[in-house]
Structures are given as structure tokens and as C-alpha cells.
Write an enzyme that holds these catalytic residues in place. Sequence first.
Site, PDB file in Angstrom:
ATOM      1  N   ASP A 164      -0.599   2.570  -5.260  1.00 59.74           N
ATOM      2  CA  ASP A 164      -0.632   1.147  -5.589  1.00 59.74           C
ATOM      3  C   ASP A 164      -1.902   0.835  -6.367  1.00 59.74           C
ATOM      4  O   ASP A 164      -2.913   1.518  -6.215  1.00 59.74           O
ATOM      5  CB  ASP A 164      -0.569   0.313  -4.313  1.00 59.74           C
ATOM      6  CG  ASP A 164      -1.768   0.563  -3.397  1.00 59.74           C
ATOM      7  OD1 ASP A 164      -2.033   1.739  -3.069  1.00 59.74           O
ATOM      8  OD2 ASP A 164      -2.440  -0.404  -3.015  1.00 59.74           O
TER       9      ASP A 164
ATOM     10  N   HIS B 213       0.825  -1.217   0.000  1.00 55.92           N
ATOM     11  CA  HIS B 213       0.000   0.000   0.000  1.00 55.92           C
ATOM     12  C   HIS B 213       0.858   1.266   0.000  1.00 55.92           C
ATOM     13  O   HIS B 213       0.382   2.336  -0.331  1.00 55.92           O
ATOM     14  CB  HIS B 213      -0.910  -0.015   1.232  1.00 55.92           C
ATOM     15  CG  HIS B 213      -2.339   0.311   0.959  1.00 55.92           C
ATOM     16  ND1 HIS B 213      -2.914   0.323  -0.298  1.00 55.92           N
ATOM     17  CD2 HIS B 213      -3.348   0.644   1.813  1.00 55.92           C
ATOM     18  CE1 HIS B 213      -4.195   0.641  -0.201  1.00 55.92           C
ATOM     19  NE2 HIS B 213      -4.477   0.837   1.069  1.00 55.92           N
TER      20      HIS B 213
ATOM     21  N   ASN C  13      -9.602   3.453  -2.062  1.00 52.91           N
ATOM     22  CA  ASN C  13     -10.179   4.425  -1.138  1.00 52.91           C
ATOM     23  C   ASN C  13      -9.351   5.699  -0.994  1.00 52.91           C
ATOM     24  O   ASN C  13      -9.893   6.770  -0.757  1.00 52.91           O
ATOM     25  CB  ASN C  13     -10.419   3.786   0.228  1.00 52.91           C
ATOM     26  CG  ASN C  13     -11.529   2.765   0.178  1.00 52.91           C
ATOM     27  OD1 ASN C  13     -12.497   2.914  -0.571  1.00 52.91           O
ATOM     28  ND2 ASN C  13     -11.399   1.707   0.955  1.00 52.91           N
TER      29      ASN C  13
ATOM     30  N   ASN D 117      -6.950   5.928   3.595  1.00 52.93           N
ATOM     31  CA  ASN D 117      -8.348   6.175   3.271  1.00 52.93           C
ATOM     32  C   ASN D 117      -8.806   7.597   3.538  1.00 52.93           C
ATOM     33  O   ASN D 117      -9.899   7.983   3.124  1.00 52.93           O
ATOM     34  CB  ASN D 117      -9.255   5.192   4.018  1.00 52.93           C
ATOM     35  CG  ASN D 117      -9.030   3.759   3.572  1.00 52.93           C
ATOM     36  OD1 ASN D 117      -8.298   3.498   2.619  1.00 52.93           O
ATOM     37  ND2 ASN D 117      -9.654   2.828   4.258  1.00 52.93           N
TER      38      ASN D 117
END
Length: 194
Positions: free
Chosen positions: A96, A22, A117, A71
Amino acid sequence: MADTWLVVGLGNPGPRYEMTRHNIGQMVVDELASRRSETFRAHKANARAAETWLRPGGDKIVLAKPNSFMNVSGGPVANLASFYGVPPERVVVVHDELDIPFDTIKLKVGGGHGGHNGVRDVAKALGTPDFARVRVGIGRPPGRQDAADWVLDPFGPTERKTLPVLVSDAADAVEQLIGEGLLAAQQRHHAPRE
């Protein structure tokens, strides 16, 4: 006068997440800063930022890593864009991408968030999806592993061998996007590797 670009590497804060899939966006921004011998400093926009140039006398670039979790990346990105007077069309988000195979880079401007997100939150905070994205492929998890767990796992041993080249190539893609435009960057980075 040179124009300013904002290049944001998405990821999660803290040592626990540094080498996870991530956080590849932040790895790319770290590479861009390293190439210019720049260090990140705390910024009031809840981010770490480094001011530099594409090349001497060229466009100014603000490299940034939000201090927020993935997020909720939108607030820091929008605050940085406002602080530096950067319009959405000069914002580049590096992140990513599950739907792109590992060791692959794709670039686009606008469009949907594809379930990402962090990208969704940036689009919401900027009030538009019309910003550039450098999408760094991490691929889908094997078997039945949950995608949410996959992105928070560190890269595997085989991936780690290729990771430095992937990060460097993604940094090249950012530089080419800013210096030569989207089409030139797409033509170079969307072609199959030889």
C-alpha cells in the site's frame, strides 16, 4: 533453466486485517495465486507461499505472504529469498502507498521507503533497497484522521466498488514487470486511466 522471482504481498496476519488498506499487497498476491489456481502453504520462513510460473515454461514465481506483522516483514522476505536463491533484483514487493491516490499504481526499483515501515524493514533485511516495488495507492486519510488508523481501516463503500479492478490491475502490473521489464510496466500503469 527458468529463473525464479519472489513476489511478496505485504500486510498483517489474521482475519482482523484481511480487508484493510494495509493488506492490499496480500490481496494482489492472492489474485495472482487465484489466476493460477494455486493455494498457499505454510513455509518455514514464517510465511505462506505458493510456487507457480508466469506462464508454462516461463520464469518460476514464488508468491508469498509473511505471517509477521507489516513492520517486521523483512525477516520472512529475506528468509524466502535465501531459501529460493532469489537475489534482491528479482524480489518484487507489493504494498500500500499513502502518497499515491486510491486506484493508482506506480512501480519503481530502489529508492527510499517513503515512511513505509514494511518496506523499510525489507530493505534492512535484504541489505539493500534495490528491489522492485509495486506501489498500490490508498491515498491519504480525510480530515485529521491519523495515517496509522487509516491504513488499518477497511476500505470504504465507494472504494470497495473499485477495489477488485485495482487489485486486478496491480496483479497485471506484477506480471508485466516480470515478463516485460520495469519500463514497459511503468509505461502502461503510470499513464492516466482513460
